[in-house]
Structure formats: structure tokens, C-alpha cells
Design an enzyme around this catalytic site. Structure first.
Site, mmCIF file in Angstrom:
data_model
loop_
_atom_site.group_PDB
_atom_site.id
_atom_site.type_symbol
_atom_site.label_atom_id
_atom_site.label_comp_id
_atom_site.label_asym_id
_atom_site.label_seq_id
_atom_site.Cartn_x
_atom_site.Cartn_y
_atom_site.Cartn_z
ATOM 1 C CG PHE A 47 -2.000 1.016 1.159
ATOM 2 C CD1 PHE A 47 -3.151 0.781 0.423
ATOM 3 C CD2 PHE A 47 -1.863 2.227 1.810
ATOM 4 C CE1 PHE A 47 -4.147 1.742 0.355
ATOM 5 C CE2 PHE A 47 -2.856 3.187 1.742
ATOM 6 C CZ PHE A 47 -4.009 2.945 1.012
ATOM 7 C CG ASP A 82 -0.993 -1.951 7.016
ATOM 8 O OD1 ASP A 82 -2.157 -2.183 7.410
ATOM 9 O OD2 ASP A 82 -0.654 -0.881 6.493
ATOM 10 C CE1 TYR A 110 -9.873 3.946 5.387
ATOM 11 C CE2 TYR A 110 -8.991 5.129 7.274
ATOM 12 C CZ TYR A 110 -8.834 4.637 5.997
ATOM 13 O OH TYR A 110 -7.645 4.823 5.341
ATOM 14 C CE LYS A 111 -8.499 0.607 3.994
ATOM 15 N NZ LYS A 111 -7.024 0.551 4.008
ATOM 16 N NE ARG A 123 -10.078 -2.378 -3.611
ATOM 17 C CZ ARG A 123 -9.589 -1.680 -2.589
ATOM 18 N NH1 ARG A 123 -8.460 -2.046 -2.012
ATOM 19 N NH2 ARG A 123 -10.202 -0.586 -2.177
HETATM 20 C C1 LIG Z 1 -6.263 1.685 3.987
HETATM 21 C C2 LIG Z 1 -4.836 1.393 4.280
HETATM 22 C C3 LIG Z 1 -4.049 2.323 4.968
HETATM 23 C C4 LIG Z 1 -4.631 3.642 5.348
HETATM 24 O O1 LIG Z 1 -3.765 4.515 5.972
HETATM 25 P P1 LIG Z 1 -4.344 5.846 6.617
HETATM 26 O O2 LIG Z 1 -3.179 6.497 7.216
HETATM 27 O O3 LIG Z 1 -5.383 5.438 7.625
HETATM 28 O O4 LIG Z 1 -4.969 6.654 5.529
HETATM 29 C C5 LIG Z 1 -2.742 1.972 5.252
HETATM 30 N N1 LIG Z 1 -2.236 0.768 4.879
HETATM 31 C C6 LIG Z 1 -2.973 -0.131 4.203
HETATM 32 C C7 LIG Z 1 -2.394 -1.450 3.834
HETATM 33 C C8 LIG Z 1 -4.286 0.155 3.878
HETATM 34 O O5 LIG Z 1 -5.009 -0.726 3.200
#
Ligand SMILES: *Cc1c(COP(=O)(O)O)cnc(C)c1O
Length: 407
Positions: free
Chosen positions: A125, A194, A219-220, A366
Site C-alpha cells: 500500500f 499492516d 474505517y474499513k 476490485r
Molecule cells: C487503507 C490502508 C491504509 C490507510 O492509511 P491511513 O493512514 O489510515 O490513511 C494503510 N495501509 C494499508 C495497507 C491500507 O489498506
């Protein structure tokens, strides 16, 4: 039997079917993007109204004690802990995932003096790779290895930290947390996972794997609302040695002593920086409570059944699309991703039909299957819409090809 008829049978036998009513979803929408922004739990608005009107409006500053604001970050963290195989005192809900990555990467480097390398993979990510890059000025060296089966061989004596995402955001491919954690430890490195695309959708056992650090998103699948606080995990064995660079007053051992000198709180509280976002934590707590009530093992079982049924339904309509997610349900997270040169326009055509998935550049459609609120009927209907969009070349309409700023 049509996919719709099979779906009706599956839904009738689904022990989680009742939970759909615990979420607010608009009529006419099939929501296949709960892996990006989870749906709204039905009880969130009232819980928020209580915090705003009673705790803030009437309690005012007294609510730091009387309404449990002071320990909200630790309380919500403790509720996330069982979802990821952690002890309650090892998780805290705070900051964003990005900020938590920064704190924990820096903490890991401080614990491995003489080692400078953070090992990750290209295509992780973006924020994960960017946060590594941001620490290069402090002497960190980034190393990325593209072939997953060569990650272990890349764990040499320079590596301080192995940092990976459990369920890949684009493909859903899973890493083996236990095996990679063991290999990193054998090489003298620490590990940071992560869990943004895992938490609340599939079971994770951080302590079973002996993991050092983890972060994840609120938030997911946890349904904490847009910009919800994230969480961070630090194994208890590292609490005494933990040095993180964002030494704000809420991570102090005694914030309200107002001392001039920083002294970190003894446990996971040391990861806090500034004043916690109480309104955001209140919304996140509702989502976490609901996901914990349903249970992550049951959610994972349903997630696998949903995605398998979706693939079957596509086959029933003779849809042939390149699947970039692992074909085996137990090797992927709660999503299916397909590669198509016109993925963007296909995604827009689906959204126009009420099927909300998303597009990930350059060519990935996706579809996320948040198991807490989706039905098998949703799968059958979404597969039929996708088949229609492709069979009728609907994606060729000019309005579906125009790019918006946020996809
Ligand atoms: C959604 C996501 C994030 C989000 O990071 P924020 O700092 O909360 O915006 C980070 N890492 C991964 C792998 C994600 O899927």
C-alpha cells in the site's frame, strides 16, 4: 438452478443473515466497497448523538473522567485486541495508520542499533512505502523485494524490520504471518504487520505468531466511519524498551502532572501522541463492538462462501475475466480483483447500476465482500450486473470513461 435461486437457499441457511439489519445501507445499492469504507452501523448515529449532546454538551470537560474519555483509546484498543490475537493491553486506537507506521518503524530501528534496512515489497500500500521513505533522512535504508518467495532470503544481518501488509490491498493475496515472523526473528529482525485489509474480515493471531508490531485501519471492515482512528499493536515483551519519536503529552506517564520532561507511559499508552479524537473513537467503538459480536471466525467463513459463490455466478453467466486474486479462498482476503484494460469504465458502469465496487490503477476492478452485511442475493445480482455490463459493452459509454479525482 439459477444463481438467484441458489442464493435464496444460501441466504435462508445463513446464520449471519440477521446482521444486515444492523447496518444502514441505501435501497438499490449493492455495496462491494466495504473494504475501503465500511458501511454505517445502525446504532452509530444515536451513539454519536449521545457523546455530542450529553457528554460534550452537558458534561463538558468533566466528561474526561465521567464519560470515559480519558481511557477511550485504550478501551477501544482492548476491544480490537481479540480480533487480531492480541492481549487487551497490547493494542491502542489512535492516530491514522500512516502515523502509527511512522512511530513503529522508528521504534523498531531504535531497538536494532547497527541495522538500517526496512524490508518490504513493491506494490505494498503506498502509504506504507511512503512512510518508510520519510524515515530515510534519519538513516533508514529501504529495501524492496518483488518475488514473495525471495523475501526470506533477503533477511540478512542489515535488516532491522520486515514490514508487510497481511492482505494485499489490490489483489487480496495473503502473507503467512507465522512463517515470515519466524524467519525474520531467526535473522535477528523485527516484524511489523499492516492488518488494514484483514482486521474484522479474517482471523489474525499476532501472539500465536510471536509478532512484534502491527497497525490497522478503523474505517474499513471495522466500520468506524471516514477517517476513523487506526490502531497499533506492540507485543507486551517490547513495552519496556519501546521508544517512539512522537513523544506527545498523551503518551506521557502522567500527562496531567504537566512536567517539563518527557517520561513515557509504561504500557501501550506510550504510543499516544496528542489529545485523542473522542468523537471518532465513539463511532469506531460502535463498529468494533458489532464486528466482535458477530465474531471474526464466522465472518471469515461467510466471506469465503460469498466470494466462491460470486465466482460460480459469473461462470453461470459465462463471464471470463482475469482473476488476479488467489483462486483459493483460503489464500486471499475478503475481496476479488479482476484485471481488464477497461476496468475503470466497467467500474463506473456498475456504479451506475447501483453496484459499488472500486477501481485500482491501472487496470484492476476490485470487489470487496464485507461479510457482516452482504447477502448471497447481493452476489447473484452483482454477478448478473457485471455480466450485463460486459455483454452489452455498456462500459463504452463516454460518461463511464471520464475520470473523477477520487476513484
Ligand atoms: C487503507 C490502508 C491504509 C490507510 O492509511 P491511513 O493512514 O489510515 O490513511 C494503510 N495501509 C494499508 C495497507 C491500507 O489498506
Amino acid at each position: 438452478m439459477t444463481p438467484e435461486a441458489r442464493a435464496a437457499e444460501f441466504d435462508a441457511a445463513d446464520p449471519l443473515a440477521e446482521y444486515r439489519a444492523r447496518f444502514t445501507l441505501p435501497d438499490g445499492v449493492i455495496y462491494l466497497d466495504g473494504n475501503s469504507l465500511g458501511a454505517l452501523p445502525r446504532s452509530t448515529p444515536a451513539a454519536m448523538a449521545k457523546v455530542v449532546e450529553r457528554d460534550w454538551g452537558e458534561g463538558l470537560i468533566r466528561s474526561w473522567n465521567s464519560a470515559g474519555w480519558f481511557d477511550a483509546a485504550a478501551r477501544v484498543g482492548a476491544k480490537i485486541a481479540p480480533l487480531i490475537g492480541a492481549a487487551p493491553n497490547e493494542v491502542i486506537a489512535c492516530d491514522s495508520t500512516s502515523v502509527n507506521l511512522f512511530k513503529l518503524i522508528a521504534a523498531a530501528l531504535a531497538m536494532r542499533p547497527g541495522r538500517k534496512v526496512v524490508l518490504s515489497e513493491p506494490g505494498n500500500f503506498p502509504t506504507d512505502l511512503y512512510m518508510i521513505a520519510g524515515l530515510e533522512a534519519q538513516g533508514l535504508a529501504a529495501r524492496r523485494v518483488a518475488e514473495r518467495d525471495r523475501l526470506i532470503a533477503a533477511l540478512d544481518g542489515d535488516v532491522a524490520l520486515l514490514m508487510l501488509t497481511h492482505a494485499h490491498y489490490k489483489t487480496g493475496a495473503l502473507h503467512d504471518i507465522a512463517a515470515l515472523t519466524r524467519a525474520a526473528h531467526e535473522a535477528g529482525a523485527l516484524v511489523l504487520w499492516d492488518l488494514s485489509h484483514s482486521t474484522g474480515a479474517l482471523p489474525v493471531d499476532l501472539n500465536g505468531a510471536g509478532a512484534d508490531f502491527a497497525v490497522g485501519c478503523g474505517y474499513k471492515y471495522l466500520c468506524g466511519g471516514p477517517g476513523a482512528p487506526a490502531f497499533a499493536f506492540v507485543a507486551e515483551s517490547h513495552h519496556a524498551d519501546l521508544q517512539q519519536p512522537l513523544t506527545g503529552w498523551f503518551g506521557h506517564a502522567a500527562p496531567f502532572a504537566f512536567s517539563d520532561d518527557y517520561e513515557g507511559a509504561p504500557g501501550i499508552d506510550r504510543l499516544q501522541c496528542g489529545t485523542p479524537p473522542i468523537l471518532g473513537l465513539a463511532a469506531l467503538e460502535v463498529g468494533v463492538d458489532l464486528i466482535a459480536e458477530i465474531g471474526v471466525d464466522r465472518l471469515y467463513g461467510k466471506s469465503q462462501a460469498l466470494s466462491e459463490f460470486f465466482l460460480e455466478s459469473l461462470m453461470a453467466h459465462d463471464v471470463v475475466l482475469e482473476l488476479v486474486s488467489p483462486p483459493r479462498a483460503d489464500e486471499r482476503g475478503s475481496q476479488l480483483s479482476f484485471r481488464h484494460p477497461e476496468a475503470y469504465a466497467i467500474c463506473q458502469a456498475l456504479i451506475a447500476r447501483g453496484v459499488i465496487g472500486d477501481f485500482r490503477a491501472p487496470d484492476i476492478l476490485r470487489l470487496g465482500f464485507a461479510p457482516a452485511y452482504l447477502s448471497f442475493a447481493d452476489m447473484a445480482a452483482a454477478a448478473r450486473h457485471l455480466a450485463d455490463v460486459l455483454a452489452r459493452d455498456e462500459w463504452q459509454r463516454p460518461e463511464f470513461r471520464e475520470r473523477a479525482a477520487v476513484t
